[in-house]
Design an enzyme around this catalytic site. Structure first.
Site, short mmCIF file in Angstrom:
data_model
loop_
_atom_site.label_atom_id
_atom_site.label_comp_id
_atom_site.label_asym_id
_atom_site.label_seq_id
_atom_site.Cartn_x
_atom_site.Cartn_y
_atom_site.Cartn_z
N GLY A 15 0.83 -1.21 0.00
CA GLY A 15 0.00 0.00 0.00
C GLY A 15 0.86 1.25 0.00
N GLY A 128 -3.40 -9.49 -3.31
CA GLY A 128 -3.22 -10.31 -2.10
C GLY A 128 -3.23 -11.80 -2.44
N ASP A 157 5.42 -11.47 -12.27
CA ASP A 157 6.10 -12.66 -12.81
C ASP A 157 6.61 -12.36 -14.22
OD1 ASP A 157 5.28 -14.37 -10.51
OD2 ASP A 157 3.30 -13.93 -11.30
N HIS A 185 -0.17 -17.79 -9.85
CA HIS A 185 0.92 -16.96 -9.30
C HIS A 185 1.51 -17.73 -8.12
CE1 HIS A 185 3.33 -13.72 -7.77
NE2 HIS A 185 2.71 -13.76 -6.62
P1 NAD Z 1 1.46 -6.25 4.63
O1 NAD Z 1 1.23 -7.25 5.70
O2 NAD Z 1 2.54 -5.23 4.77
O3 NAD Z 1 0.11 -5.42 4.42
C1 NAD Z 1 -1.14 -6.03 4.34
C2 NAD Z 1 -2.15 -5.05 4.91
O4 NAD Z 1 -3.43 -5.59 4.66
C3 NAD Z 1 -2.02 -4.84 6.41
O5 NAD Z 1 -1.90 -3.45 6.69
C4 NAD Z 1 -3.32 -5.41 6.97
O6 NAD Z 1 -3.79 -4.69 8.10
C5 NAD Z 1 -4.24 -5.26 5.78
N1 NAD Z 1 -5.40 -6.15 5.76
C6 NAD Z 1 -5.49 -7.43 6.18
N2 NAD Z 1 -6.75 -7.87 6.04
C7 NAD Z 1 -7.46 -6.87 5.49
C8 NAD Z 1 -8.83 -6.71 5.13
N3 NAD Z 1 -9.71 -7.69 5.32
N4 NAD Z 1 -9.21 -5.52 4.60
C9 NAD Z 1 -8.35 -4.52 4.46
N5 NAD Z 1 -7.04 -4.60 4.80
C10 NAD Z 1 -6.61 -5.76 5.31
O7 NAD Z 1 1.60 -7.07 3.29
P2 NAD Z 1 2.13 -6.58 1.86
O8 NAD Z 1 3.60 -6.79 1.79
O9 NAD Z 1 1.57 -5.23 1.56
O10 NAD Z 1 1.48 -7.70 0.91
C11 NAD Z 1 0.09 -7.75 0.73
C12 NAD Z 1 -0.31 -9.00 -0.05
O11 NAD Z 1 0.22 -8.97 -1.37
C13 NAD Z 1 0.18 -10.32 0.56
O12 NAD Z 1 -0.86 -11.27 0.45
C14 NAD Z 1 1.33 -10.72 -0.37
O13 NAD Z 1 1.58 -12.09 -0.36
C15 NAD Z 1 0.77 -10.25 -1.69
N6 NAD Z 1 1.73 -10.10 -2.79
C16 NAD Z 1 1.29 -10.44 -4.03
C17 NAD Z 1 2.13 -10.30 -5.13
C18 NAD Z 1 1.67 -10.64 -6.51
O14 NAD Z 1 2.48 -10.54 -7.45
N7 NAD Z 1 0.43 -11.06 -6.75
C19 NAD Z 1 3.42 -9.81 -4.93
C20 NAD Z 1 3.83 -9.44 -3.65
C21 NAD Z 1 2.97 -9.61 -2.57
C1 LMR Z 2 5.88 -12.52 -4.75
O1 LMR Z 2 5.74 -13.12 -5.82
O2 LMR Z 2 6.86 -11.80 -4.49
C2 LMR Z 2 4.76 -12.60 -3.72
O3 LMR Z 2 3.69 -13.29 -4.23
C3 LMR Z 2 5.23 -13.10 -2.42
C4 LMR Z 2 5.41 -14.59 -2.35
O4 LMR Z 2 4.94 -15.20 -1.37
O5 LMR Z 2 6.02 -15.17 -3.26
#
Ligand code: NAD
Ligand code: LMR
Length: 329
Positions: A15, A128, A157, A185
């Site tokens: 965020g 997420g 990716d 993913h």
């Molecule tokens: P983070 O833990 O720093 O932040 C997640 C935030 O989500 C926290 O502030 C938490 O309070 C909030 N949250 C949890 N449940 C919630 C809800 N129901 N409604 C609103 N907010 C909520 O994590 P991050 O590093 O920002 O990563 C977030 C997500 O993105 C993780 O699931 C991570 O695995 C995923 N991610 C996906 C990819 C991709 O390529 N698809 C890449 C990196 C990370």
């Molecule tokens: C990523 O691809 O960096 C995220 O989805 C985090 C993970 O768990 O691999």
């Protein structure tokens, strides 16, 4: 006119990496004003409020308003775009099924609230994890919203794959096009170079000029490197990718809205293309045309590629079964 954008998990790491770039116009361009809705759970509200103060101090010309809330109905009210970032991370001792259950409890209600409150043109990018299945749950829960308004992020990716190819060819990454990501993913994904080009030439030909065994390099180096890059970042950084993920989410959403002149990759709802069971959210090579993802059809897949896609799609089927067993779908 302004676009209302809801970011869930806005107080978290991704965020924080997203908000300022969106406010600066990196997602919707230099002419589109934005209204930001920062949706958090109560424990995350303070962090989101802090980010909102900094957004204020950024004095961004394009930023019309910022609102922080832990109420989903308020957060999604009238939104044109939603970036679903907030998710339950995997904790110690949690199995994949536990993670799916925890996230089903987030993405199901969010899908329902989007259906009830978002603008008619809403588009939802799911970041997420597990992103594909979270997108499936949200789409299935959003009665009345076409399923193709939901897509899952696999652009990270694709970017990782393009960067690995550029490094192997000692070529600028800007010249690497048409790298396809298929499936989930996750570590089962298939990053596919069969149609990729470097400055218009087939990447596989260019690789063949530099190495004797291109297939061996794909199997032993390239595919595992890309598919396990998330884990590598976690190991080196101590937490999962942030800025590269936010960058990919911005590029994904920008292309969806503005359109592409070539193809990219995204997790979209299958209608049975390439034998992927209808209804699954799988990554495919896609174009964006008129605000809609279109799967690039008619690509030849050899047996090797077919088997790799089938493996990843089988994992998506398993995830869907696990969610169905919870009574969510
Ligand atoms: P983070 O833990 O720093 O932040 C997640 C935030 O989500 C926290 O502030 C938490 O309070 C909030 N949250 C949890 N449940 C919630 C809800 N129901 N409604 C609103 N907010 C909520 O994590 P991050 O590093 O920002 O990563 C977030 C997500 O993105 C993780 O699931 C991570 O695995 C995923 N991610 C996906 C990819 C991709 O390529 N698809 C890449 C990196 C990370
Ligand atoms: C990523 O691809 O960096 C995220 O989805 C985090 C993970 O768990 O691999």
């Amino acid at each position: 006119m302004a676009t209302t954008i809801t970011i869930t998990g806005a107080g978290g790491q991704i965020g924080y990496a997203l908000l300022f770039r969106i406010a600066a116009g990196d997602m919707l361009g230099p002419d589109e004003k934005v209204r930001l809705r920062l949706l958090e759970i109560p424990q995350g509200v303070k962090a989101a409020e802090g980010a909102a103060l900094e957004l204020h101090d950024g004095a961004f010309d394009l930023l019309e308003s910022v609102e922080v809330t832990d109420d989903a109905a308020t957060g999604f009210d009238g939104c044109n775009l939603a970036l679903l970032v907030g998710a339950r991370p995997r904790g110690p001792g949690m199995e994949r099924g536990d993670l799916l259950a925890a996230n089903a409890g987030i993405f199901g209600p969010q899908g329902q609230t989007i259906a009830a409150r978002a603008a008619a043109d809403v588009r939802v990018t799911v970041v997420g994890n597990p992103a594909n299945t979270n997108a499936l749950i949200a789409a299935a829960s959003a009665d009345g919203v076409p399923a193709d308004r939901f897509s899952a992020l696999t652009r990270l990716d694709e970017n990782r794959a393009r960067a690995q190819v550029a490094a192997a060819l000692d070529a600028p990454v800007s010249g690497i096009r048409r790298v396809s990501i298929w499936g989930n993913h996750s570590a089962t994904q298939f990053p596919d170079l069969a149609h990729a080009t470097v400055d218009g030439r087939p990447v596989l030909d260019a690789l063949g000029e530099r190495m004797d065994d291109v297939r061996g390099w794909l199997e032993e180096t390239f595919i595992p490197r890309v598919a396990k890059r998330g884990a590598e970042i976690i190991e080196v950084r101590g937490s999962s990718s942030v800025a590269s993920a936010a960058n990919a989410a911005i590029e994904h959403t920008r292309d969806w809205v503005a359109g592409t002149d070539d193809w990219t990759s995204a997790g979209v709802v299958s209608r049975g293309e390439y034998g992927v069971p209808a209804g699954l959210v799988s990554s495919f090579p896609v174009r964006a045309v008129g605000g809609q993802w279109q799967i690039v059809e008619g690509l030849e897949l050899d047996d090797w590629a077919r088997a790799r896609i089938d493996t990843s799609v089988a994992e998506l089927v398993e995830e869907r079964e696990a969610v169905r067993a919870l009574g969510v779908l």
